[in-house]
Design a protein around this motif. Structure first.
Motif, PDB file in Angstrom:
ATOM      1  N   THR A  32       0.860  -1.178   0.000  1.00 28.73           N
ATOM      2  CA  THR A  32       0.000   0.000   0.000  1.00 28.73           C
ATOM      3  C   THR A  32       0.899   1.230   0.000  1.00 28.73           C
ATOM      4  O   THR A  32       1.882   1.283   0.748  1.00 28.73           O
ATOM      5  CB  THR A  32      -0.918   0.019   1.236  1.00 28.73           C
ATOM      6  N   ALA A  83      -3.689  -0.938  -2.257  1.00 28.61           N
ATOM      7  CA  ALA A  83      -4.242   0.372  -2.608  1.00 28.61           C
ATOM      8  C   ALA A  83      -3.110   1.376  -2.743  1.00 28.61           C
ATOM      9  O   ALA A  83      -2.058   1.244  -2.110  1.00 28.61           O
ATOM     10  CB  ALA A  83      -5.232   0.840  -1.548  1.00 28.61           C
ATOM     11  N   TYR A 128      -4.787   4.682   1.254  1.00 30.21           N
ATOM     12  CA  TYR A 128      -5.815   3.997   2.045  1.00 30.21           C
ATOM     13  C   TYR A 128      -6.057   4.814   3.308  1.00 30.21           C
ATOM     14  O   TYR A 128      -5.120   5.086   4.081  1.00 30.21           O
ATOM     15  CB  TYR A 128      -5.337   2.590   2.402  1.00 30.21           C
ATOM     16  N   SER A 138      -8.624   5.145   6.718  1.00 33.27           N
ATOM     17  CA  SER A 138      -9.663   4.469   7.493  1.00 33.27           C
ATOM     18  C   SER A 138      -9.607   4.933   8.940  1.00 33.27           C
ATOM     19  O   SER A 138      -8.710   5.684   9.344  1.00 33.27           O
ATOM     20  CB  SER A 138      -9.482   2.946   7.431  1.00 33.27           C
ATOM     21  N   TYR A 194      -7.499  -0.649  -5.291  1.00 33.05           N
ATOM     22  CA  TYR A 194      -8.035   0.660  -5.627  1.00 33.05           C
ATOM     23  C   TYR A 194      -6.908   1.687  -5.720  1.00 33.05           C
ATOM     24  O   TYR A 194      -5.826   1.502  -5.164  1.00 33.05           O
ATOM     25  CB  TYR A 194      -9.032   1.115  -4.561  1.00 33.05           C
ATOM     26  N   HIS A 252      -8.645   4.513  -1.579  1.00 35.16           N
ATOM     27  CA  HIS A 252      -9.616   3.691  -0.854  1.00 35.16           C
ATOM     28  C   HIS A 252      -9.874   4.385   0.485  1.00 35.16           C
ATOM     29  O   HIS A 252      -9.020   4.385   1.374  1.00 35.16           O
ATOM     30  CB  HIS A 252      -9.048   2.289  -0.637  1.00 35.16           C
ATOM     31  N   ARG A 255      -9.228  -2.582  -9.269  1.00 34.20           N
ATOM     32  CA  ARG A 255     -10.538  -2.623  -8.618  1.00 34.20           C
ATOM     33  C   ARG A 255     -11.284  -1.298  -8.725  1.00 34.20           C
ATOM     34  O   ARG A 255     -12.409  -1.174  -8.242  1.00 34.20           O
ATOM     35  CB  ARG A 255     -10.374  -3.016  -7.146  1.00 34.20           C
ATOM     36  N   TYR A 259     -11.322   5.023  -7.511  1.00 36.93           N
ATOM     37  CA  TYR A 259     -11.714   5.644  -6.245  1.00 36.93           C
ATOM     38  C   TYR A 259     -12.777   4.773  -5.584  1.00 36.93           C
ATOM     39  O   TYR A 259     -13.767   4.408  -6.220  1.00 36.93           O
ATOM     40  CB  TYR A 259     -12.271   7.049  -6.475  1.00 36.93           C
ATOM     41  N   GLU A 260     -12.594   4.457  -4.321  1.00 38.78           N
ATOM     42  CA  GLU A 260     -13.590   3.686  -3.572  1.00 38.78           C
ATOM     43  C   GLU A 260     -13.837   4.417  -2.263  1.00 38.78           C
ATOM     44  O   GLU A 260     -12.940   4.541  -1.422  1.00 38.78           O
ATOM     45  CB  GLU A 260     -13.083   2.262  -3.301  1.00 38.78           C
ATOM     46  N   ALA A 290     -16.501  -1.699   0.849  1.00 40.16           N
ATOM     47  CA  ALA A 290     -15.192  -1.660   1.499  1.00 40.16           C
ATOM     48  C   ALA A 290     -15.321  -2.006   2.958  1.00 40.16           C
ATOM     49  O   ALA A 290     -16.414  -2.057   3.503  1.00 40.16           O
ATOM     50  CB  ALA A 290     -14.598  -0.261   1.339  1.00 40.16           C
TER      51      ALA A 290
END
Length: 808
Positions: free
Chosen positions: A401, A424, A427, A429, A447, A450, A469, A472-473, A522
């Motif tokens: 990542t 990704a 990322y 989160s 992604y 993500h 994938r 943009y997610e 996700a």
């Protein structure tokens, strides 16, 4: 050997009548000698305590094979020099634990070829302002210090060697400031070179310190040192230590084969490191602690860690500058921890990093400019609240990542490029934030960007290309995205202010929104989360109908239906008061990417929800990066958090074999596996776990983790799509977006898919979707040249719209 005679050659004009003389003792000869006289000592053992207080020359025999001259009293100082004398080719032996064997004080003497073999407080002591020159002298003193320089003394030590010392090899203190040239210090039980006290300083050139039971070089209490072209290696403690306002410069030096920290700084110490190499160290290459402590490294190389610790560690308010440096072949490259800690990295390379190249936590800050990060599991990780800084004009290649932002961290990422990440590019989160400006992700296997858990992230003028994938997610809230683009999917636009709504995952591009058969919410993107109404369960027949509508996957459908039938009949038997066979609902999905594993997992969860087996039936998709931390204990916490998000639904672990790599060593994936097994046992009715990955890798994963294998009911194999099935997927895409295949296009597509190589990188359904997208783009380029295209021109896809075949 018996005591010999001492011949005195008198050169003083007042002694013209007595040009030479022989004396039975050295003491008598010294008493008779005057300034300028030469004392030649015959081989033998002289058990006398000698004091030289005149400018004489005291030497052993001129012929090397004549034997040695031993000055070996039973106690006290063997030889004291207090005059501008010359002393050569003697062996000095002492036995007094409270006194040095050779004492030089308050004089400018010249000593060469001396062998100090003793068990004294120190082999040689220079003090009281003395400025001697010592050449080719050796010290062997297993009972005390090798050489002690104190009391403002200085002098030059040239080609001298400490072959053994019971304490430090060379100790400089109390304002002393000697110069060492081409000296060797080894087999010391304390520090190799020890500097302490304000005003104490050493300049060392071309020296070597090795086989030391303590630290190689120790600088403390306002002392200073300047080492050029020196080597420190094979110590049992740290290579170099600085403590309490110490100052040290290392230029063109090597520090290697150190079991602990190669360099450790604390308590406002300052290190300047230039064109130096640090390699093969057991803990940190550079360990920097405490407010005011600073290291400036320019043109240096830090590599080949032998332990499991970061190469550069900056904490407790310390700071570090790495300019034009290389850090490679290490577990982690740079860790910055604690409020006030800061690292500035300019024009540097961080490569072959087994875990994280740059980690920022607990309020630390980094500034990376024009840096290159290659082959790391994670390029940069901003871990928690207060942690931040800037990455500008950096590249991250071949990482797992590129950049991770979690738990309130808020960095600024500007003009950075992530190429070829396996998961990704960026990322975000767990309430991470961050501002990403003019960043680019190319060739991601996951992604591009993500962003989950409702993170308030800002993206400006970012671009993604060839992300497997999607570019943009976004889940659980849409970040601010301004002027962002993608080659196949554009960033979603932030919604206008208004009533809150359940955010949809948007990947609209040239085609509007192209549904992906393998797409899934996700991590954390489960329905029915806080603030969202619980969605009613769809009837199982409806969900099974969606499963049946998927292209291909006939054996998969049979396996899933058989399992569902077992679960459904078991439920009805229990309702009728009959015994029901226990059915393990956890599954293993094996097969190449793009074959619908995630989609089937999502439908499986929905079916179990409709049957009342699962409370919510949602899907939480995770991979290694979501489960595995980098320190003992952090992995269990992250695995527990992922499991908790999946409560009442399905936890889908993609590429699960990455938790148990073949060369795992002390990899923390093992901790994730152990935690997961326990959670599956403790909450067997709350969560369904599906592990997925390539067939061979998953077989090995289950073979080496029997505790995991025993908790899964069956393995379902997903095979490659046939060319005919890939054609059907393209047909579905065309129908969905109001395109049609012109005459001859289906045949051309079938030939195209037949010729495509079906190696490990083959994308299956993803390849079909990408082919359709490419056809639409080529169609648009062709039709845009027409002045007044009709409906057929706008809808028909012709064979020439296919991308170039594998043979072109």
């Amino acid at each position: 050997m018996a005591q010999g005679l001492v011949q005195v050659t008198h050169t003083s004009s007042s002694r013209w009548r007595r040009r030479t003389g022989d004396y039975a003792t050295l003491s008598a000869a010294l008493s008779a000698a005057g300034d300028g006289d030469v004392l030649t000592v015959s081989p033998g053992t002289y058990r006398e305590n000698l004091v030289i207080e005149r400018a004489v020359t005291l030497r052993g025999p001129e012929r090397a094979d004549a034997g040695s001259v031993r000055i070996a009293p039973t106690d006290g100082v063997a030889l004291t020099v207090r005059a501008t004398a010359v002393v050569r080719d003697l062996q000095i032996e002492g036995q007094d634990a409270a006194a040095p064997a050779l004492l030089i004080e308050d004089c400018v003497a010249e000593l060469s070829g001396l062998r100090v073999m003793t068990r004294s407080a120190s082999g040689i002591e220079v003090r009281s302002g003395a400025r001697p020159t010592l050449r080719r002298c050796t010290v062997d003193n297993p009972a005390g210090l090798g050489i002690s320089v104190s009391g403002g003394a200085g002098g030059l030590f040239e080609e001298c060697e400490v072959v053994a010392a019971g304490q430090s090899g060379i100790a400089v203190h109390d304002g002393a400031h000697p110069r060492l040239e081409r000296c060797r210090i080894h087999h010391a039980s304390g520090a190799g070179l020890s500097l302490s006290g304000e005003g104490s300083a050493v300049e060392a050139v071309g020296c070597e310190v090795y086989e030391i039971k303590g630290a190689g070089v120790q600088v403390a209490s306002r002392a200073a040192g300047h080492l050029t072209d020196c080597r420190v290696h094979r110590t049992s403690a740290d290579g170099v230590t600085l403590d309490t306002d110490a100052v040290l410069t290392l230029a063109d030096c090597e520090i290697h084969d150190i079991p602990e920290n190669a360099v450790d700084l604390r308590s406002r110490s300052v290190l300047t490191l230039t064109r130096s190499t640090v390699r093969r160290f057991g803990r940190n290459g550079l360990s920097v602690w405490d407010p005011g402590t600073r290291v400036d490294a320019n043109g240096c190389e830090i590599r080949e860690s032998t332990g499991d610790y970061p190469a550069v560690w900056v904490s407790d308010g310390a700071s570090a500058l790495l300019d034009s440096c290389r850090v490679h072949d290490v577990p982690d490259a740079l860790f910055v921890l604690d409020r006030g800690s800061r690292a500035d990295v300019l024009d540097s390379d961080l490569a072959q990093v087994r875990n994280t190249a740059v980690s920022v936590s607990d309020g630390g800050t980094v500034q990376l400019d024009d840096c290159r990060i290659r082959e790391a599991t994670t390029g940069a990780w901003f871990r928690d609240h207060g942690s931040g800084g800037t990455l500008a004009n950096c590249t991250i290649d071949a990482a797992g990542t590129g950049v991770i932002v979690t738990k309130g961290a808020d960095p600024e990422i500007e003009r950075c490029t992530v190429t070829g990440p396996s998961e990704a590019g960026f990322y975000v989160s767990a309430e991470g934030r961050g501002t990403f400006s003019e960043c680019r992700v190319t060739g991601s296997q996951g992604y591009g960007f993500h962003v989950i858990d409702g993170c308030r992230t800002t993206l400006r003028r970012c671009r993604t290309e060839r992300c497997a994938r999607g570019g943009y997610e976004f889940a659980d809230g849409v970040p601010v995205a301004e002027d962002c683009t993608s080659d196949r999917s554009a960033a979603p636009v932030a919604p206008e202010p208004g009533p809150p709504a359940v955010p949809a995952v948007q990947t609209a591009g040239l085609l509007g929104g192209i549904p992906q058969q393998s797409a899934a919410p996700a991590p954390g993107g489960a329905p029915g989360g806080p603030g969202e109404p619980e969605k009613p369960a769809r009837p199982s027949k409806e969900v099974l109908g969606e499963l049946d509508a998927l292209v291909g996957l006939e054996s998969v459908k049979r396996e899933v239906r058989a399992l569902i039938d077992m679960i459904e009949v078991g439920r009805r038997r229990r309702e009728a008061g009959l015994k029901a066979a226990s059915v393990r609902r956890h599954l293993v999905f094996t097969g190449p990417p793009g074959t619908g594993k995630t989609t089937v997992a999502r439908l499986y969860g929905e079916i179990l929800h409709s049957l009342g087996v699962l409370e919510r039936g949602h899907l939480v998709e995770v991979s290694r990066v979501d489960l595995v931390g980098e320190h003992i204990g952090s992995t269990a916490i992250r695995t527990q958090e992922a499991f908790d998000r999946a409560r009442g639904g399905v936890l889908f672990i993609d590429e699960a074999y990455a938790l148990s790599p073949e060369d795992s060593g002390r990899d923390f994936g093992r901790e994730a596996i152990d935690t997961l097994v326990k959670l599956m046992e403790d909450h067997r009715d709350e969560v369904v776990v599906i592990v997925a990955g390539y067939t061979a890798e998953m077989r090995r994963f289950l073979d080496v983790n029997p505790g995991v294998a025993s908790r899964f009911s069956r393995t379902i194999a997903f095979g490659d799509y046939t060319p005919e099935e890939l054609l059907r997927i393209v047909g579905q895409q065309a129908e969905e977006h109001e395109y049609q295949l012109a005459e001859g296009t289906a045949e051309a597509l079938l030939a195209y898919f037949t010729e495509l190589p079906k190696g490990p990188s083959f994308g299956n359904g993803r390849t079909a979707r990408q082919t359709f997208e490419a056809m639409v783009e080529r169609h648009a380029g062709r039709v845009a040249q027409l002045d007044d295209p009709d409906t057929d021109a706008l809808t028909l896809l012709h064979p020439e719209d296919l991308p170039r075949g594998p043979r072109h």
